[in-house]
Design a protein around this motif. Structure first.
Motif, mmCIF file in Angstrom:
data_model
loop_
_atom_site.group_PDB
_atom_site.id
_atom_site.type_symbol
_atom_site.label_atom_id
_atom_site.label_comp_id
_atom_site.label_asym_id
_atom_site.label_seq_id
_atom_site.Cartn_x
_atom_site.Cartn_y
_atom_site.Cartn_z
ATOM 1 N N ARG A 112 -50.765 19.957 -17.505
ATOM 2 C CA ARG A 112 -52.085 20.594 -17.351
ATOM 3 C C ARG A 112 -53.080 19.605 -16.757
ATOM 4 N N HIS A 113 -52.991 18.358 -17.197
ATOM 5 C CA HIS A 113 -53.887 17.318 -16.683
ATOM 6 C C HIS A 113 -53.661 17.116 -15.176
ATOM 7 N N ARG A 114 -52.393 17.040 -14.769
ATOM 8 C CA ARG A 114 -52.094 16.866 -13.338
ATOM 9 C C ARG A 114 -52.571 18.076 -12.536
ATOM 10 N N GLU A 115 -52.401 19.285 -13.078
ATOM 11 C CA GLU A 115 -52.882 20.481 -12.382
ATOM 12 C C GLU A 115 -54.393 20.452 -12.231
ATOM 13 N N ASP A 116 -55.097 20.051 -13.299
ATOM 14 C CA ASP A 116 -56.556 19.966 -13.220
ATOM 15 C C ASP A 116 -56.993 18.903 -12.216
ATOM 16 N N LEU A 117 -56.275 17.783 -12.179
ATOM 17 C CA LEU A 117 -56.593 16.746 -11.197
ATOM 18 C C LEU A 117 -56.376 17.252 -9.773
ATOM 19 N N ALA A 118 -55.276 17.979 -9.561
ATOM 20 C CA ALA A 118 -54.991 18.521 -8.230
ATOM 21 C C ALA A 118 -56.068 19.521 -7.833
ATOM 22 N N LEU A 119 -56.484 20.373 -8.757
ATOM 23 C CA LEU A 119 -57.530 21.347 -8.469
ATOM 24 C C LEU A 119 -58.853 20.651 -8.152
ATOM 25 N N GLN A 122 -58.622 19.134 -4.727
ATOM 26 C CA GLN A 122 -58.742 20.169 -3.703
ATOM 27 C C GLN A 122 -60.197 20.610 -3.550
ATOM 28 N N GLN A 123 -60.905 20.796 -4.666
ATOM 29 C CA GLN A 123 -62.312 21.188 -4.598
ATOM 30 C C GLN A 123 -63.146 20.118 -3.904
ATOM 31 N N ARG A 124 -62.867 18.850 -4.200
ATOM 32 C CA ARG A 124 -63.606 17.765 -3.546
ATOM 33 C C ARG A 124 -63.321 17.729 -2.052
ATOM 34 N N GLN A 125 -62.055 17.969 -1.686
ATOM 35 C CA GLN A 125 -61.715 17.984 -0.261
ATOM 36 C C GLN A 125 -62.423 19.134 0.453
ATOM 37 N N GLU A 126 -62.508 20.283 -0.208
ATOM 38 C CA GLU A 126 -63.232 21.415 0.380
ATOM 39 C C GLU A 126 -64.712 21.091 0.519
#
Length: 170
Positions: A112-119, A122-126
């Protein structure tokens, strides 16, 4: 980014907080905790050295005739080992099961932590892409305004020269 800064230094365990309700699944009763403690103790050097000394003393005392409660072939010692094995195996299995449950729960929390980090990444890249596009638009508008200012300055210079020429009579 503001969320993690305001959360404090121990905030990296936030994904494990949801595992607090799993304590009963791991069996936090007296027996389960003691059983796991014994199972963990069976694998320590302290236990192995202690058991080796105990068995060696048992055999030496019975072979030399100091005591004669368990003469060769040491039937009583074999029964003691059988009894120990009968209890050790289930205790070790219990400890392994409890550890496997903890490992699975922690692996789920880590996922869950890795998924939240990936999300979040992605939000920061957007956001960066959006800010870059906005910056390019502002740069384009700045370039257009600079060109218009240059054209107006040139026009003002021409008009100034014309007015100067008319006023000076040339």
């Amino acid at each position: 980014m503001e969320k993690s800064a305001s959360a404090g230094p121990s905030h990296h365990f936030r994904f494990h907080r949801s595992l607090a309700n799993l304590a009963p699944v791991f069996g936090d009763d007296w027996f389960s905790l003691r059983a796991e403690g014994f199972a963990r103790f069976f694998g320590t050097p302290k236990f192995l050295i202690g058991q080796t000394l105990f068995v060696s003393t048992w055999i030496v005392l019975n072979l030399t005739g100091v005591v004669r409660f368990d003469v060769y072939p040491f039937i009583l010692l074999n029964l003691a080992f059988s009894l120990q094995a009968a209890y050790a195996a289930p205790l070790i299995l219990l400890a392994q099961t409890r550890q496997a449950d903890r490992d699975k729960a922690h692996a789920d929390a880590d996922a869950r932590h890795r998924e939240d980090l990936a999300l979040a990444t992605q939000q920061r890249q957007e956001q960066v892409a959006e800010l870059s596009a906005r910056m390019m638009e502002l740069l384009k508008q700045n370039t257009e305004l600079t060109a218009m200012t240059k054209a107006m300055s040139e026009r003002i210079e021409i008009l100034t020269v014309e007015m100067h020429g008319r006023l000076s009579g040339k």
